[in-house]
Enzyme design. Structure first.
Site, PDB file in Angstrom:
ATOM      1  N   CYS A 108     -15.123   1.855  31.097  1.00 44.04           N
ATOM      2  CA  CYS A 108     -14.011   1.181  30.425  1.00 44.04           C
ATOM      3  C   CYS A 108     -12.694   1.926  30.653  1.00 44.04           C
ATOM      4  O   CYS A 108     -12.660   3.020  31.194  1.00 44.04           O
ATOM      5  CB  CYS A 108     -14.301   1.055  28.943  1.00 44.04           C
ATOM      6  N   ALA A 113     -12.459   5.363  29.192  1.00 47.21           N
ATOM      7  CA  ALA A 113     -13.161   6.360  30.016  1.00 47.21           C
ATOM      8  C   ALA A 113     -12.245   6.872  31.122  1.00 47.21           C
ATOM      9  O   ALA A 113     -12.218   8.071  31.417  1.00 47.21           O
ATOM     10  CB  ALA A 113     -14.428   5.755  30.619  1.00 47.21           C
ATOM     11  N   ARG A 144     -19.205  14.479  32.094  1.00 48.38           N
ATOM     12  CA  ARG A 144     -18.745  14.369  33.482  1.00 48.38           C
ATOM     13  C   ARG A 144     -18.917  15.682  34.239  1.00 48.38           C
ATOM     14  O   ARG A 144     -18.697  15.763  35.424  1.00 48.38           O
ATOM     15  CB  ARG A 144     -17.284  13.925  33.473  1.00 48.38           C
ATOM     16  N   HIS A 158      -6.639   5.154  34.241  1.00 45.42           N
ATOM     17  CA  HIS A 158      -5.957   6.139  35.091  1.00 45.42           C
ATOM     18  C   HIS A 158      -4.455   5.881  35.057  1.00 45.42           C
ATOM     19  O   HIS A 158      -3.651   6.790  34.899  1.00 45.42           O
ATOM     20  CB  HIS A 158      -6.393   6.025  36.552  1.00 45.42           C
TER      21      HIS A 158
HETATM   22 FE1  CFM Z   1     -11.445   9.556  41.523  1.00 51.13          FE
HETATM   23 FE2  CFM Z   1     -13.741   8.854  41.863  1.00 51.13          FE
HETATM   24 FE3  CFM Z   1     -12.487   8.523  39.522  1.00 51.13          FE
HETATM   25 FE4  CFM Z   1     -13.157  10.989  40.409  1.00 51.13          FE
HETATM   26 FE5  CFM Z   1     -15.425  10.866  38.950  1.00 51.13          FE
HETATM   27 FE6  CFM Z   1     -15.953   8.735  40.423  1.00 51.13          FE
HETATM   28 FE7  CFM Z   1     -14.758   8.405  38.108  1.00 51.13          FE
HETATM   29 MO1  CFM Z   1     -17.269   9.142  38.191  1.00 51.13          MO
HETATM   30  S1  CFM Z   1     -13.037  10.709  42.474  1.00 51.13           S
HETATM   31  S2  CFM Z   1     -11.371  10.254  39.481  1.00 51.13           S
HETATM   32  S3  CFM Z   1     -14.242  12.615  39.512  1.00 51.13           S
HETATM   33  S4  CFM Z   1     -12.207   7.535  41.370  1.00 51.13           S
HETATM   34  S5  CFM Z   1     -17.141  10.428  40.063  1.00 51.13           S
HETATM   35  S6  CFM Z   1     -15.618   8.172  42.553  1.00 51.13           S
HETATM   36  S7  CFM Z   1     -16.257   7.220  38.976  1.00 51.13           S
HETATM   37  S8  CFM Z   1     -15.516  10.039  37.006  1.00 51.13           S
HETATM   38  S9  CFM Z   1     -12.872   7.530  37.597  1.00 51.13           S
END
Ligand code: CFM
Length: 544
Positions: A64, A67, A98, A197
């Site tokens: 989500c 997250a 994580r 993000h």
């Molecule tokens: Fe970038 Fe990723 Fe992500 Fe990531 Fe991660 Fe991820 Fe994620 Mo899980 S590199 S920041 S450290 S997009 S592994 S492939 S899904 S937490 S939001």
């Protein structure tokens, strides 16, 4: 066992048809646009549907918005108190799962081991939770006196309308020496983590970046964006940068500190690891302060060497370039030795990678080094630019969901903006093939006829594995056991299971050994589910 079925040759078109066959026609039509058969040889990159809502009823691999904001971007910051305003579950499930590591450093300030939450109850939902939030901020301040407190909204907070921003402003004023600000990152705010993000990037930039001059001093200063220190990746990258004489001013956000964010404007180059999660900050740093950005990748020994050379080329200083070459020369023998050992056993094996938004691309490098082929890959929440390259950004369709996320206007700072290189210097680099501000996405690195699938779901994952039988499937905890029950080993590329680091030179060696062990172990294919061994299995109710 699986090997027999492997002899059946499916064409990519047949696989795609099979994945869609069971869906109702409307769902099949929608999913078809997210499943792409790569045509590596065509002149134009094929288009894929991405960053759209998951169809209700489908068991997605996505997380989500909360997250993405709290867990991913702000979570790894060690000396900011991150308070989750919501029921305790949201905080509990984002608490160290994580595996982003921290080192408390000289100050010893590290709040990573705490799960801060307002622990909302029914009565708070009915009568409002602002008072409770205020009390929580005060309590955290009294206990720790942190430089910053961040507040994260969970779904119920958005639904009942608590004004977390007003509360944060009030508390910031009251406390005086603590920067308090909030994130409207309710889980439902966007179609995936990706929205979180963006929300995090905006708020950090508005409230934190550029507020302090306490940056690291040293030569060749960079910011490392989109590196979250999962399993210690960031520590390994820092080790290498240090050997090369490159100063890492701020990491966004693995093992980062408040002051690193605050002084991010002091660096001379931004190096972007995970494009999906942090490209907004890279762009804003350039617009406001004149810091150019480049895409790097420290996953894979060759990729690491390439990224270091790129940094060397940017600064253009012979002493730095020589030192980088010396470091690569010193690190590579151990990598080669490990590779010579494992490659005879891994060569020719196949992998599938389905991770969030970057790793499904980055890890292809490591598998390539081992002589393994990535036969299918995709992101949970990547956007079209992560697949097709940044040139598609101007043409991205803006829908109701993406419009929901604020786009902040950033301008050159009248005092702090200073171009790090002159226009002529930038042009000279570009003429020599140096790429600024560019990411080509994963599609160009995939072979013709491979399947690239966005927002893969539980059903399609199992179908894919049944048909193609890869030697390893890389995804996360939600997928792990269902895939292993099909006889295929699953390596978690989110949390790295219990392993890591996998970045840099030492990380590459760790990864080779781990994958060698997994793809050459037959344990999962020996396993039989009870109904496979005894299809006659019957059951009765206890009262029968
Ligand atoms: Fe970038 Fe990723 Fe992500 Fe990531 Fe991660 Fe991820 Fe994620 Mo899980 S590199 S920041 S450290 S997009 S592994 S492939 S899904 S937490 S939001």
């Amino acid at each position: 066992m699986a090997t027999k079925n492997k002899l059946v040759q499916w064409t990519p078109t047949e696989v795609k048809e099979e994945l869609l066959k069971k869906y109702p026609p409307k769902v099949a039509r929608k999913r078809a646009a997210s499943i792409l058969i790569n045509e590596a040889l065509s002149n134009t990159t094929p288009e894929i549907q991405a960053n759209v809502r998951t169809i209700p009823g489908i068991i997605t691999m996505r997380g989500c918005t909360y997250a993405g904001c709290k867990g991913v971007i702000m979570g790894p910051t060690r000396d900011i108190v991150n308070i989750v305003h919501g029921p305790i579950g949201c905080s509990f499930y984002a608490w160290l799962t994580r595996r982003n590591q921290t080192d408390a450093g000289e100050t010893g300030e590290n709040y990573m081991t705490y799960a801060f939450s307002t622990d909302m109850q029914d009565s708070d939902i009915i009568f409002g939770g602002e008072k409770k939030l205020k009390a929580a901020i005060q309590e955290a301040y009294d206990l720790f006196h942190p430089k910053g407190i961040c507040v994260f909204a969970t779904c119920p907070v958005g639904l009942i309308g608590d004004d977390i921003h007003a509360v944060s402003r009030e508390m910031k004023e009251k406390l005086g020496d603590c920067n308090v600000f909030a994130f409207s990152c309710e889980g439902y705010k966007g179609v995936s983590q990706s929205a979180g993000h963006h929300i995090a990037n905006n708020q950090v930039f508005k409230h934190l970046v550029g507020t302090s001059d306490a940056g690291t001093t040293g030569e060749y200063t960079i910011n490392l964006l989109g590196e979250y220190n999962i399993g210690g990746d960031g520590f390994e990258i820092d080790r290498i940068l240090k050997l090369c004489g490159i100063t890492n001013n701020a990491t966004f956000s693995g093992n980062s500190t408040y002051n690193q964010f605050a002084s991010a404007h002091k660096a001379d180059l931004s190096c972007v690891m995970c494009h999906r999660s942090i490209n907004y900050v890279a762009d804003m740093l350039e617009t406001k302060y004149g810091i150019p950005w480049i895409k790097v990748n420290f996953i894979g020994a060759e990729a690491t060497a390439k990224s270091l050379r790129k940094i060397g080329q940017y600064f253009g200083d012979k002493a730095l370039i020589d030192r980088i070459e010396a470091v690569i020369a010193a690190e590579m023998p151990a990598v080669k030795e490990a590779l010579d050992d494992i490659k005879p056993r891994t060569e020719g094996k196949t992998a599938m990678l389905f991770v969030g938004g970057s790793r499904a691309h980055h890890y292809m490098e490591l598998f390539g080094e081992m002589g393994m082929k990535t036969v299918s890959t995709g992101y949970e929440f990547g956007h079209r630019d992560d697949y097709e390259g940044r040139h598609v950004i101007p043409n991205l369709k803006v829908d109701a969901d993406s419009r929901n996320i604020e786009e902040i206007e950033v301008e050159a700072d009248p005092k702090l903006y200073s171009p790090r290189k002159s226009a002529d210097e930038m042009k000279a680099l570009e003429d020599g093939g140096f790429e600024f501000k560019d990411y080509k996405g994963l599609i160009p690195d995939m072979d013709k006829g491979t399947l690239i699938i966005d927002d893969l779901n539980q059903y399609e994952a199992e179908k894919l594995v049944e048909i193609i039988k890869p030697d390893i499937f890389c995804a996360g905890i939600k997928e792990k056991y269902s895939i292993q029950k099909l006889g295929i080993p699953l390596k978690q590329l989110h949390s790295y299971d219990y392993g890591g680091p996998y970045a840099g030179f030492k990380g590459a060696v760790n990864f080779y050994k781990e994958i060698d062990r997994l793809v050459n172990s037959k344990v999962w294919s020996y396993m039989k589910a009870p109904w496979q061994e005894n299809p006659e299995l019957s059951a009765t109710y206890v009262w029968e």
